[in-house]
Design a protein around this motif. Structure first.
Motif, PDB file in Angstrom:
ATOM      1  N   TRP A   1       4.225  11.609   1.783  1.00  0.00           N
ATOM      2  CA  TRP A   1       4.290  10.190   1.420  1.00  0.00           C
ATOM      3  C   TRP A   1       2.931   9.767   0.915  1.00  0.00           C
ATOM      4  CZ3 TRP A   1       1.924   6.508   4.980  1.00  0.00           C
ATOM      5  CH2 TRP A   1       1.450   7.087   6.156  1.00  0.00           C
ATOM      6  N   THR A   2       2.919   8.635   0.220  1.00  0.00           N
ATOM      7  CA  THR A   2       1.726   8.277  -0.555  1.00  0.00           C
ATOM      8  C   THR A   2       1.370   6.810  -0.356  1.00  0.00           C
ATOM      9  OG1 THR A   2       2.362   9.907  -2.234  1.00  0.00           O
ATOM     10  CG2 THR A   2       0.739   8.258  -2.883  1.00  0.00           C
TER      11      THR A   2
ATOM     12  N   ILE B   1      -0.023  12.210   1.588  1.00  0.00           N
ATOM     13  CA  ILE B   1      -0.148  12.645   2.976  1.00  0.00           C
ATOM     14  C   ILE B   1       0.986  13.605   3.291  1.00  0.00           C
ATOM     15  CG2 ILE B   1      -0.005  11.815   5.359  1.00  0.00           C
ATOM     16  CD1 ILE B   1      -1.192   9.124   4.145  1.00  0.00           C
ATOM     17  N   ASP B   2       0.638  14.765   3.790  1.00  0.00           N
ATOM     18  CA  ASP B   2       1.655  15.777   4.031  1.00  0.00           C
ATOM     19  C   ASP B   2       1.402  16.438   5.386  1.00  0.00           C
ATOM     20  OD1 ASP B   2       3.772  17.464   3.687  1.00  0.00           O
ATOM     21  OD2 ASP B   2       2.807  18.737   2.175  1.00  0.00           O
ATOM     22  N   ASP B   3       2.469  16.605   6.121  1.00  0.00           N
ATOM     23  CA  ASP B   3       2.395  17.328   7.391  1.00  0.00           C
ATOM     24  C   ASP B   3       3.823  17.711   7.775  1.00  0.00           C
ATOM     25  OD1 ASP B   3       2.226  18.232   9.992  1.00  0.00           O
ATOM     26  OD2 ASP B   3       0.642  16.828  10.524  1.00  0.00           O
ATOM     27  N   PRO B   4       4.230  18.938   7.462  1.00  0.00           N
ATOM     28  CA  PRO B   4       5.634  19.307   7.677  1.00  0.00           C
ATOM     29  C   PRO B   4       6.071  19.246   9.138  1.00  0.00           C
ATOM     30  CG  PRO B   4       4.308  21.213   7.032  1.00  0.00           C
ATOM     31  CD  PRO B   4       3.446  20.015   6.846  1.00  0.00           C
ATOM     32  N   LYS B   5       5.112  19.230  10.059  1.00  0.00           N
ATOM     33  CA  LYS B   5       5.503  19.124  11.464  1.00  0.00           C
ATOM     34  C   LYS B   5       5.742  17.675  11.884  1.00  0.00           C
ATOM     35  CE  LYS B   5       3.036  23.224  13.186  1.00  0.00           C
ATOM     36  NZ  LYS B   5       1.951  23.653  14.099  1.00  0.00           N
TER      37      LYS B   5
ATOM     38  N   VAL C   1       0.820  -1.205   0.000  1.00  0.00           N
ATOM     39  CA  VAL C   1       0.000   0.000   0.000  1.00  0.00           C
ATOM     40  C   VAL C   1       0.861   1.266   0.000  1.00  0.00           C
ATOM     41  CG1 VAL C   1      -1.538   1.305   1.498  1.00  0.00           C
ATOM     42  CG2 VAL C   1      -2.018  -1.104   1.002  1.00  0.00           C
ATOM     43  N   GLY C   2       1.958   1.241   0.744  1.00  0.00           N
ATOM     44  CA  GLY C   2       2.844   2.399   0.760  1.00  0.00           C
ATOM     45  C   GLY C   2       3.638   2.444  -0.529  1.00  0.00           C
ATOM     46  N   VAL C   3       3.430   3.479  -1.335  1.00  0.00           N
ATOM     47  CA  VAL C   3       4.076   3.495  -2.652  1.00  0.00           C
ATOM     48  C   VAL C   3       5.168   4.550  -2.751  1.00  0.00           C
ATOM     49  CG1 VAL C   3       2.046   2.557  -3.790  1.00  0.00           C
ATOM     50  CG2 VAL C   3       2.323   5.039  -3.649  1.00  0.00           C
ATOM     51  N   ASP C   4       5.170   5.496  -1.838  1.00  0.00           N
ATOM     52  CA  ASP C   4       6.204   6.529  -1.869  1.00  0.00           C
ATOM     53  C   ASP C   4       6.401   7.047  -0.451  1.00  0.00           C
ATOM     54  OD1 ASP C   4       8.023   8.381  -3.116  1.00  0.00           O
ATOM     55  OD2 ASP C   4       6.513   9.926  -2.700  1.00  0.00           O
TER      56      ASP C   4
END
Lengths: 337, 273
Positions: A292-293, A282-286, A114-117
């Motif tokens: 990641w995707t 999915i993005d969260d700089p903190k 499922v995790g591709v990147d």
């Protein structure tokens, strides 16, 4: 302790099973033993869909209808964490849930985790977030760190799209909107397509605030403004962490934190008349050092005899919480306006 | 009062209810659903229509008033606005034992009201909570999403029968258009919800027939006929106006009630998560 709790609590018994474990379809995956080299998977490429959906009255690609989740087989782990090899066995929990009629993947579907990147399958947690996750995993039996889904909190995005035991998805379309009713915990999302501005960051929603548009036949949804008021608001994750699994692992997704900056870009791609492929960036700089995707074949048209019913999660869950965490919530009352 | 279906709750519902609600279903057979008075023969509705020519109810709506606190006439009390009765004839026709029970509920309401435990509000209470709800309408469904506790209803318009031997907090709803009036027949509501904060209640024999009669683009005349022969001496009716929320770009927000339970339970005031 956990074993006895699982037996005692039907909620847990069902919910504990599906993590965001592994690959979509185990048939193509090589067996992997503990310590073996990571399995080789082809690089992720977005599926090419030549399917042209019929149109709604207002010109949207018509993907409306009743779907069920395509199960994510268990026992097929990410490259990061090879598990002891064993033959796929449904009785042994090969699939994350059982249905009389298991949906099939479209022909030519590429099988991979499922995790591709990033391609190493690791969640790119910052050192602080990794420490936080270790803390959550170490305390996972305490109610403050218990999985929000077991608390019957809304599991957010993309978690509501990860195959769960209560698997019905009703997609409706009306002019200017896509509306999703999830059978899981009677959740819903209304996705406006009119390009309206995001909401004030002071407004938070457990399922986030969605803004969608059609990119050809692909529904693209930006989701922001997620609730972040409890330790348990994980928007991705599994119910419990498997002992020995590193905290960077997506395989056991327990306790992946997020901040007020968390945002998700979803892509719903109709592959054919029966299948929708799902991708979430999915993005969260903190929390993460880079976006990641995850991606997988998510929805299949429900069998004709499938009827979604009410999933009353919170009502009566106090017995489970008492058994699991020795916490009595029966006396708690909240003010309702 | 407690029933296994809800004490087990959660994921087990679909499986576990099958055997347990048999008595409910049995009790519901035999009696025919109550029928509200026939609609006006000639509709005066002038609002928008869906492609199938039915009145277009898509949008965000809300009831004003104080029925959520008490469907009968009441003066104000702390935190509770005064209000007219929404009950036809003024008072609910309780059987004597049930009136005593209602009065007991009223005394205990701050701990006994199921809403204060964040349980789903049931029908018809969901319709007049002080929160908006959103209707999504197709030719085969009317969906209602409620801001309170993300409760939902899927009202099937496809002439399918009610399911048997299941029990739902928000009921099993089947609808049909009677001219320009949407008529919704809801059963299998269980016995755990109240009609309001004042302790007005029902049994598991409750059947609700709602009539949504749109008056114009922004108003619906809403009527709910309540039939429960275990609790009332006769069927009775409540009625109110549902208002379309006209604010530009309005969308439903959250009242995630369960979150507030946990905040109260283990989050220290002012602390960060």
């Amino acid at each position: 302790m956990r074993t006895s709790l699982i037996v005692a609590a039907p909620l847990l018994a069902v919910l504990v099973l599906p993590g965001i474990a592994g690959a979509q379809d185990g048939r193509g995956a090589p067996p992997a033993g503990r310590g073996a080299a990571p399995a080789a998977y082809p690089p992720y490429a977005r599926p090419v869909s030549t399917f042209v959906a019929p149109r709604t009255a207002d010109g949207q690609p018509d993907i409306s209808g009743l779907y069920i989740a395509i199960p994510l087989p268990r026992g097929i782990e990410t490259p990061l964490v090879p598990m002891p090899g064993r033959a796929p066995n449904r009785a042994n929990g090969e699939f994350s849930y059982s249905l009389n009629e298991r949906p099939k993947l479209p022909e030519g579907a590429i099988t991979r985790p499922v995790g591709v990147d990033p391609p190493d399958g690791k969640i790119p947690l910052t050192p602080e977030a990794l420490a936080r996750r270790k803390q959550i995993i170490a305390n996972q039996e305490k109610i403050e760190y218990l999985d929000g889904r077991v608390l019957c909190l809304a599991p957010g995005v993309p978690r509501t799209t990860i195959a769960a035991p209560v698997v019905g998805y009703q997609i409706f379309q009306k002019p200017g909107y896509v509306v999703i009713f999830y059978e899981q915990n009677h959740l819903y999302r209304t996705i406006p397509l009119d390009g309206r501005a995001p909401l004030d960051p002071n407004i938070r929603k457990a399922m986030g605030v969605s803004r969608g548009h059609w990119d050809g036949n692909v529904l693209v949804v930006e989701v922001t403004n997620f609730t972040n008021n409890l330790s348990n608001n994980w928007v991705i994750g599994a119910v419990s962490a498997t002992p020995g699994v590193p905290a960077e692992s997506l395989t056991t997704g327990h306790g992946i934190p997020h901040s007020d900056l968390y945002r998700v870009t979803e892509r719903y791609t109709p592959i054919d008349a029966n299948t929708i492929h799902y991708e979430a960036r999915i993005d969260d700089p903190k929390v993460f050092t880079q976006p990641w995707t995850i991606a997988y074949y998510a929805f299949a048209r429900a069998p004709k005899n499938y009827v979604p019913v009410e999933y009353a999660c919170f009502e009566g869950n106090d017995k489970n919480l008492l058994l699991m965490t020795n916490t009595d919530i029966t006396g708690v009352r909240v003010a309702v306006p | 009062m407690e029933k296994p279906i809800t004490t087990i709750g959660a994921a087990g519902l679909a499986v576990l209810t099958v055997g347990m609600a048999a008595a409910v279903a049995h009790a519901q057979r035999g009696a025919t659903p109550p029928r509200a008075p026939a609609a006006q023969t000639a509709s005066t509705y002038s609002g928008p229509r869906a492609p199938d020519r039915k009145p277009d109810l898509n949008g965000i709506w809300q009831v004003l008033g104080s029925a959520h606190w008490n469907v009968e006439a009441h003066s104000a009390s702390e935190g509770v606005p005064a209000g007219f009765s929404v009950v036809e004839g003024g008072t609910i026709p309780y059987q004597p034992w049930a009136l005593a029970k209602r009065n007991e509920n009223f005394q205990n309401r701050l701990v006994a009201d199921p809403l204060r435990k964040c349980y789903m509000p049931g029908v018809p209470r969901a319709m007049y909570l002080p929160f908006p709800f959103e209707i999504t309408q197709t030719a085969n469904h009317v969906l209602i999403a409620y801001e309170f506790a993300h409760a939902t209803r899927t009202i099937f318009l496809d002439a399918t029968p009610h399911m048997e031997d299941l029990d739902f907090w928000m009921g099993d709803a089947r609808g049909k258009w009677d001219g320009d009036t949407l008529v919704v027949d809801t059963v299998s509501l269980g016995d755990k919800t109240w009609f309001d904060e004042a302790g007005n209640f029902h049994s598991d024999a409750l059947k609700v027939v709602e009539r949504f009669t749109p008056m114009d683009a922004a108003h619906i005349n809403y009527e709910a006929t309540i039939d429960d022969s275990k609790v009332f001496t006769r069927p009775w009716k409540m009625s109110m106006i549902v208002y379309r929320r006209l604010e530009k770009n309005l969308e439903l927000l959250d009242y995630e009630c369960a979150e507030h339970v946990y905040e109260k339970l283990f989050k220290k005031p002012g602390s960060t998560p």
